[in-house]
Design a protein around this motif. Structure first.
Motif, PDB file in Angstrom:
ATOM      1  N   LEU A  68       9.471   0.041   0.174  1.00  0.00           N
ATOM      2  CA  LEU A  68       8.553   0.411  -0.903  1.00  0.00           C
ATOM      3  C   LEU A  68       9.369   0.816  -2.123  1.00  0.00           C
ATOM      4  O   LEU A  68      10.205   1.711  -2.050  1.00  0.00           O
ATOM      5  CB  LEU A  68       7.670   1.568  -0.438  1.00  0.00           C
ATOM      6  N   SER A  69       9.121   0.142  -3.251  1.00  0.00           N
ATOM      7  CA  SER A  69       9.850   0.466  -4.485  1.00  0.00           C
ATOM      8  C   SER A  69       9.330   1.779  -5.065  1.00  0.00           C
ATOM      9  O   SER A  69       8.264   2.275  -4.667  1.00  0.00           O
ATOM     10  CB  SER A  69       9.681  -0.653  -5.514  1.00  0.00           C
ATOM     11  N   SER A  70      10.041   2.309  -6.027  1.00  0.00           N
ATOM     12  CA  SER A  70       9.622   3.555  -6.670  1.00  0.00           C
ATOM     13  C   SER A  70       8.293   3.387  -7.408  1.00  0.00           C
ATOM     14  O   SER A  70       7.597   4.356  -7.664  1.00  0.00           O
ATOM     15  CB  SER A  70      10.702   4.035  -7.647  1.00  0.00           C
ATOM     16  N   LYS A  71       7.920   2.149  -7.720  1.00  0.00           N
ATOM     17  CA  LYS A  71       6.649   1.877  -8.408  1.00  0.00           C
ATOM     18  C   LYS A  71       5.526   1.542  -7.435  1.00  0.00           C
ATOM     19  O   LYS A  71       4.409   1.259  -7.848  1.00  0.00           O
ATOM     20  CB  LYS A  71       6.832   0.750  -9.418  1.00  0.00           C
ATOM     21  N   GLY A  72       5.822   1.516  -6.135  1.00  0.00           N
ATOM     22  CA  GLY A  72       4.785   1.308  -5.134  1.00  0.00           C
ATOM     23  C   GLY A  72       4.641  -0.110  -4.617  1.00  0.00           C
ATOM     24  O   GLY A  72       3.737  -0.398  -3.844  1.00  0.00           O
ATOM     25  N   TYR A  73       5.521  -1.028  -5.023  1.00  0.00           N
ATOM     26  CA  TYR A  73       5.457  -2.405  -4.554  1.00  0.00           C
ATOM     27  C   TYR A  73       6.290  -2.580  -3.291  1.00  0.00           C
ATOM     28  O   TYR A  73       7.364  -2.022  -3.178  1.00  0.00           O
ATOM     29  CB  TYR A  73       6.009  -3.366  -5.614  1.00  0.00           C
ATOM     30  N   LYS A  74       5.800  -3.404  -2.351  1.00  0.00           N
ATOM     31  CA  LYS A  74       6.591  -3.736  -1.173  1.00  0.00           C
ATOM     32  C   LYS A  74       7.583  -4.812  -1.559  1.00  0.00           C
ATOM     33  O   LYS A  74       7.291  -5.694  -2.369  1.00  0.00           O
ATOM     34  CB  LYS A  74       5.695  -4.218  -0.040  1.00  0.00           C
ATOM     35  N   GLN A  84       9.970  -9.191  -4.519  1.00  0.00           N
ATOM     36  CA  GLN A  84       8.698  -8.492  -4.341  1.00  0.00           C
ATOM     37  C   GLN A  84       7.840  -9.276  -3.352  1.00  0.00           C
ATOM     38  O   GLN A  84       7.722 -10.499  -3.435  1.00  0.00           O
ATOM     39  CB  GLN A  84       7.965  -8.354  -5.671  1.00  0.00           C
ATOM     40  N   ILE A 107      -4.021  -1.505  -5.725  1.00  0.00           N
ATOM     41  CA  ILE A 107      -3.110  -0.942  -4.727  1.00  0.00           C
ATOM     42  C   ILE A 107      -1.912  -1.877  -4.625  1.00  0.00           C
ATOM     43  O   ILE A 107      -2.017  -2.982  -4.084  1.00  0.00           O
ATOM     44  CB  ILE A 107      -3.808  -0.747  -3.370  1.00  0.00           C
ATOM     45  N   LYS A 108      -0.784  -1.447  -5.155  1.00  0.00           N
ATOM     46  CA  LYS A 108       0.394  -2.306  -5.303  1.00  0.00           C
ATOM     47  C   LYS A 108       1.009  -2.747  -3.984  1.00  0.00           C
ATOM     48  O   LYS A 108       1.719  -3.741  -3.934  1.00  0.00           O
ATOM     49  CB  LYS A 108       1.447  -1.590  -6.146  1.00  0.00           C
ATOM     50  N   SER A 109       0.746  -2.039  -2.918  1.00  0.00           N
ATOM     51  CA  SER A 109       1.318  -2.405  -1.622  1.00  0.00           C
ATOM     52  C   SER A 109       0.364  -3.266  -0.784  1.00  0.00           C
ATOM     53  O   SER A 109       0.708  -3.674   0.314  1.00  0.00           O
ATOM     54  CB  SER A 109       1.683  -1.140  -0.837  1.00  0.00           C
TER      55      SER A 109
END
Length: 181
Positions: A68-74, A84, A107-109
């Motif tokens: 999980l990135s700091s921005k919420g993307y897997k 990504q 929801i970015k993930s």
């Protein structure tokens, strides 16, 4: 300013992704597949069978692209390069590679295929969430201390447009809502 996001890394070929990963579009998740020696890239100092046996014993069948990135993307590494997960999912499912992919529900993930759509940077920016630095409870409205009024502003095609200053926060919000249509 153009409507294009920053440059993105090109993904591996779809065939390579389909060989390495299994994508579950209803769940939005990935799993590593078993490797076979005939499909391995040349250039490794180790024998392809050794590489595959090692991979299959340690990695095959496990969840992939789960960081999980700091921005919420897997995201996760494929052939040593970080990508990504939403971009990988899109290319595996549709075979194309849009510059930007938007998460419909915000929801970015959530990388279910029904939650992903290609978008321009302007379209994607319309999904932003309010942060604590804004003084109004309404989108596009901020308090201007110097004027003691509420300002309504909107961004269209990367340009900020002032919609005026208002004595009443609700009137400023209504001006934004009308402009947003």
């Amino acid at each position: 300013m153009s409507d294009m996001p920053r440059a993105v890394k090109l993904l591996p070929e779809r065939e390579r992704l389909l060989y390495l990963l299994e994508y579950f579009p209803e769940a939005g998740t990935f799993k590593w597949r078993k490797k076979i020696p005939e499909m391995e890239k040349d250039g490794s100092p180790r024998h392809p069978e050794t590489v595959c046996n090692h991979w299959n014993a340690r990695i095959s069948g496990k969840a992939a692209l789960t960081a999980l990135s700091s921005k919420g993307y897997k995201n996760g590494k494929i052939d040593g390069v970080n990508y990504q997960a939403q971009r990988v999912a899109w290319k595996m499912f549709y075979g194309t590679e849009p510059k930007l992919i938007d998460h419909v529900n915000g929801i970015k993930s959530d990388n279910r295929i029904k939650n992903l759509r290609p978008a321009t940077n302007s379209q994607n920016c319309q999904n932003y969430k309010k942060t604590g630095r804004f003084t109004s409870k309404y989108r596009g409205v901020t308090w201007v201390k110097r004027d003691s009024k509420w300002a309504a502003r909107i961004s269209v095609n990367m340009k900020k447009i002032s919609l005026g200053n208002y004595a009443n926060e609700v009137n400023a919000a209504m001006a934004y809502d009308i402009a947003a249509l």
